[in-house]
Scaffold this motif. Sequence first.
Motif, PDB file in Angstrom:
ATOM      1  N   ASN A   1       0.817  -1.209   0.000  1.00 19.98           N
ATOM      2  CA  ASN A   1       0.000   0.000   0.000  1.00 19.98           C
ATOM      3  C   ASN A   1       0.853   1.262   0.000  1.00 19.98           C
ATOM      4  OD1 ASN A   1      -2.346  -1.504   0.024  1.00 19.98           O
ATOM      5  ND2 ASN A   1      -2.568  -1.438   2.256  1.00 19.98           N
ATOM      6  N   TYR A   2       1.937   1.225   0.762  1.00 20.00           N
ATOM      7  CA  TYR A   2       2.813   2.401   0.834  1.00 20.00           C
ATOM      8  C   TYR A   2       3.499   2.646  -0.503  1.00 20.00           C
ATOM      9  CZ  TYR A   2       6.402   5.643   2.401  1.00 20.00           C
ATOM     10  OH  TYR A   2       7.208   6.748   2.533  1.00 20.00           O
ATOM     11  N   LEU A   3       4.034   1.587  -1.080  1.00 21.13           N
ATOM     12  CA  LEU A   3       4.697   1.720  -2.373  1.00 21.13           C
ATOM     13  C   LEU A   3       3.714   2.135  -3.453  1.00 21.13           C
ATOM     14  CD1 LEU A   3       7.210  -1.270  -2.495  1.00 21.13           C
ATOM     15  CD2 LEU A   3       7.723   1.157  -2.285  1.00 21.13           C
ATOM     16  N   LEU A   4       2.528   1.555  -3.430  1.00 16.66           N
ATOM     17  CA  LEU A   4       1.516   1.867  -4.437  1.00 16.66           C
ATOM     18  C   LEU A   4       1.110   3.334  -4.358  1.00 16.66           C
ATOM     19  CD1 LEU A   4      -0.143   0.539  -6.674  1.00 16.66           C
ATOM     20  CD2 LEU A   4      -1.952   0.136  -5.002  1.00 16.66           C
ATOM     21  N   ALA A   5       1.002   3.848  -3.131  1.00 19.38           N
ATOM     22  CA  ALA A   5       0.595   5.239  -2.953  1.00 19.38           C
ATOM     23  C   ALA A   5       1.656   6.203  -3.474  1.00 19.38           C
ATOM     24  CB  ALA A   5       0.312   5.516  -1.472  1.00 19.38           C
ATOM     25  N   ASN A   6       2.908   5.809  -3.361  1.00 16.82           N
ATOM     26  CA  ASN A   6       4.003   6.697  -3.764  1.00 16.82           C
ATOM     27  C   ASN A   6       4.601   6.338  -5.118  1.00 16.82           C
ATOM     28  OD1 ASN A   6       4.467   8.472  -1.304  1.00 16.82           O
ATOM     29  ND2 ASN A   6       4.571   6.457  -0.357  1.00 16.82           N
ATOM     30  N   LEU A   7       4.054   5.319  -5.767  1.00 14.61           N
ATOM     31  CA  LEU A   7       4.598   4.873  -7.047  1.00 14.61           C
ATOM     32  C   LEU A   7       4.577   5.962  -8.129  1.00 14.61           C
ATOM     33  CD1 LEU A   7       5.865   2.502  -8.513  1.00 14.61           C
ATOM     34  CD2 LEU A   7       3.561   1.757  -9.182  1.00 14.61           C
ATOM     35  N   PRO A   8       3.459   6.739  -8.253  1.00 13.35           N
ATOM     36  CA  PRO A   8       3.457   7.787  -9.294  1.00 13.35           C
ATOM     37  C   PRO A   8       4.605   8.784  -9.122  1.00 13.35           C
ATOM     38  CG  PRO A   8       1.237   7.398  -8.507  1.00 13.35           C
ATOM     39  CD  PRO A   8       2.142   6.636  -7.594  1.00 13.35           C
ATOM     40  N   ALA A   9       4.873   9.190  -7.885  1.00 11.44           N
ATOM     41  CA  ALA A   9       5.953  10.145  -7.641  1.00 11.44           C
ATOM     42  C   ALA A   9       7.312   9.530  -7.964  1.00 11.44           C
ATOM     43  CB  ALA A   9       5.923  10.616  -6.187  1.00 11.44           C
ATOM     44  N   LEU A  10       7.502   8.272  -7.576  1.00  8.09           N
ATOM     45  CA  LEU A  10       8.768   7.595  -7.857  1.00  8.09           C
ATOM     46  C   LEU A  10       8.977   7.416  -9.357  1.00  8.09           C
ATOM     47  CD1 LEU A  10       8.737   4.859  -5.059  1.00  8.09           C
ATOM     48  CD2 LEU A  10      10.292   6.813  -5.214  1.00  8.09           C
ATOM     49  N   MET A  11       7.922   7.051 -10.068  1.00 11.03           N
ATOM     50  CA  MET A  11       8.030   6.866 -11.511  1.00 11.03           C
ATOM     51  C   MET A  11       8.287   8.191 -12.217  1.00 11.03           C
ATOM     52  SD  MET A  11       7.952   3.710 -11.988  1.00 11.03           S
ATOM     53  CE  MET A  11       7.941   3.747 -13.769  1.00 11.03           C
ATOM     54  N   SER A  12       7.696   9.267 -11.694  1.00 14.93           N
ATOM     55  CA  SER A  12       7.947  10.592 -12.266  1.00 14.93           C
ATOM     56  C   SER A  12       9.419  10.971 -12.076  1.00 14.93           C
ATOM     57  CB  SER A  12       7.045  11.632 -11.586  1.00 14.93           C
ATOM     58  OG  SER A  12       7.335  12.933 -12.055  1.00 14.93           O
ATOM     59  N   GLY A  13       9.953  10.668 -10.894  1.00 15.56           N
ATOM     60  CA  GLY A  13      11.366  10.928 -10.651  1.00 15.56           C
ATOM     61  C   GLY A  13      12.262  10.096 -11.538  1.00 15.56           C
ATOM     62  N   LEU A  14      11.890   8.825 -11.744  1.00 17.47           N
ATOM     63  CA  LEU A  14      12.686   7.944 -12.606  1.00 17.47           C
ATOM     64  C   LEU A  14      12.632   8.415 -14.053  1.00 17.47           C
ATOM     65  CD1 LEU A  14      14.411   5.403 -12.706  1.00 17.47           C
ATOM     66  CD2 LEU A  14      12.332   4.063 -13.052  1.00 17.47           C
ATOM     67  N   ALA A  15      11.474   8.923 -14.470  1.00 16.92           N
ATOM     68  CA  ALA A  15      11.338   9.445 -15.836  1.00 16.92           C
ATOM     69  C   ALA A  15      12.236  10.665 -16.035  1.00 16.92           C
ATOM     70  CB  ALA A  15       9.882   9.816 -16.114  1.00 16.92           C
ATOM     71  N   LEU A  16      12.330  11.511 -15.005  1.00 16.70           N
ATOM     72  CA  LEU A  16      13.209  12.683 -15.096  1.00 16.70           C
ATOM     73  C   LEU A  16      14.667  12.249 -15.193  1.00 16.70           C
ATOM     74  CD1 LEU A  16      13.585  15.759 -15.015  1.00 16.70           C
ATOM     75  CD2 LEU A  16      13.675  15.594 -12.519  1.00 16.70           C
ATOM     76  N   THR A  17      15.039  11.252 -14.392  1.00 15.23           N
ATOM     77  CA  THR A  17      16.400  10.716 -14.448  1.00 15.23           C
ATOM     78  C   THR A  17      16.704  10.168 -15.839  1.00 15.23           C
ATOM     79  OG1 THR A  17      16.447  10.158 -12.089  1.00 15.23           O
ATOM     80  CG2 THR A  17      17.928   8.921 -13.529  1.00 15.23           C
ATOM     81  N   ALA A  18      15.743   9.448 -16.415  1.00 17.41           N
ATOM     82  CA  ALA A  18      15.940   8.875 -17.753  1.00 17.41           C
ATOM     83  C   ALA A  18      16.074   9.965 -18.804  1.00 17.41           C
ATOM     84  CB  ALA A  18      14.774   7.950 -18.095  1.00 17.41           C
ATOM     85  N   ARG A  19      15.267  11.026 -18.687  1.00 19.27           N
ATOM     86  CA  ARG A  19      15.340  12.139 -19.645  1.00 19.27           C
ATOM     87  C   ARG A  19      16.705  12.799 -19.606  1.00 19.27           C
ATOM     88  NH1 ARG A  19      11.022  16.385 -18.405  1.00 19.27           N
ATOM     89  NH2 ARG A  19      12.061  17.469 -20.133  1.00 19.27           N
ATOM     90  N   ILE A  20      17.183  13.094 -18.408  1.00 14.41           N
ATOM     91  CA  ILE A  20      18.497  13.731 -18.285  1.00 14.41           C
ATOM     92  C   ILE A  20      19.575  12.830 -18.866  1.00 14.41           C
ATOM     93  CG2 ILE A  20      20.249  14.525 -16.648  1.00 14.41           C
ATOM     94  CD1 ILE A  20      17.986  15.404 -14.799  1.00 14.41           C
ATOM     95  N   THR A  21      19.494  11.530 -18.549  1.00 17.74           N
ATOM     96  CA  THR A  21      20.509  10.584 -19.023  1.00 17.74           C
ATOM     97  C   THR A  21      20.523  10.509 -20.539  1.00 17.74           C
ATOM     98  OG1 THR A  21      20.274   9.256 -17.003  1.00 17.74           O
ATOM     99  CG2 THR A  21      21.295   8.189 -18.916  1.00 17.74           C
ATOM    100  N   LEU A  22      19.367  10.285 -21.152  1.00 17.42           N
ATOM    101  CA  LEU A  22      19.304  10.095 -22.594  1.00 17.42           C
ATOM    102  C   LEU A  22      19.732  11.337 -23.363  1.00 17.42           C
ATOM    103  CD1 LEU A  22      15.971   8.053 -22.879  1.00 17.42           C
ATOM    104  CD2 LEU A  22      18.306   7.204 -23.128  1.00 17.42           C
ATOM    105  N   ILE A  23      19.220  12.498 -22.952  1.00 17.23           N
ATOM    106  CA  ILE A  23      19.555  13.723 -23.666  1.00 17.23           C
ATOM    107  C   ILE A  23      21.034  14.064 -23.482  1.00 17.23           C
ATOM    108  CG2 ILE A  23      19.091  16.197 -23.884  1.00 17.23           C
ATOM    109  CD1 ILE A  23      16.227  15.635 -22.983  1.00 17.23           C
ATOM    110  N   ALA A  24      21.538  13.899 -22.256  1.00 19.61           N
ATOM    111  CA  ALA A  24      22.950  14.204 -21.999  1.00 19.61           C
ATOM    112  C   ALA A  24      23.873  13.245 -22.739  1.00 19.61           C
ATOM    113  CB  ALA A  24      23.232  14.159 -20.497  1.00 19.61           C
ATOM    114  N   VAL A  25      23.463  11.985 -22.900  1.00 23.88           N
ATOM    115  CA  VAL A  25      24.265  11.026 -23.662  1.00 23.88           C
ATOM    116  C   VAL A  25      24.372  11.466 -25.127  1.00 23.88           C
ATOM    117  CG1 VAL A  25      24.273   8.699 -24.641  1.00 23.88           C
ATOM    118  CG2 VAL A  25      23.941   9.018 -22.198  1.00 23.88           C
TER     119      VAL A  25
END
Length: 224
Positions: free
Chosen positions: A7-31
């Motif tokens: 339940n805790y992970l599910l409640a915070n999953l959208p925020a974590l996935m948004s953070g992971l998406a930002l990390t992926a964007r920075i990585t891909l564009i910077a590469v």
Amino acid sequence: MSVLEGNYLLANLPALMSGLALTARITLIAVVLGIAWGTVLALARLSQNRILAWFATFYVNLFRSVPLVMVILWFFLIVPQLMHALFGNAVEDIRFTSALVAFSLFEAAYYSEIMRAGILSVSRGQFDAGLALGFTRQETLRIIILPQAFRNMLPLLLTQAVILFQDTSLVYVIGLSDFFGTAHKLGDRDGHLVEMLLLAGLIYFLISFLASQLVARLQKRRIR
């Protein structure tokens, strides 16, 4: 309540996935930008033009001698003023833009050395053959030399991309909510800081490990 409860992970999953998406964007564009600018720097270092060679050498040595976190802070202070002078208030996400500029320029120094090694790994005879076929020096580099250099250095380019993915966690110093920053904020807010950081570390490990395995397989296929 454990941070690993569903339940805790599910409640915070959208925020974590948004953070992971930002990390992926920075990585891909910077590469992409890092490899592009790094290739230009590699060609400049190999150029017979002393000014270009000096500039590229100075650039590479400068960025390789300075901690990445300091570079991020430098550009966080410089880029907003530059963007405001050039575009006014047109650039909304200054923190993201600053991080992207910092990572792209910093990683270019490392990609430059990788690409320089790749260019030097191509036989000089192939360059001479290109000239003998009527290609100009620039056409020979673009059509014959650079494709082989990229192919030869692909495992190292991807390995550097994995390192860049890990280094993106440093954007927390300028307040960006990447994956690490989001996990830190959620854990601090809910009293699960240690557990959330361990979870974030596990996710970083899994992604980096899988990417490293892919690099190893590509390396084996290239050797064959």
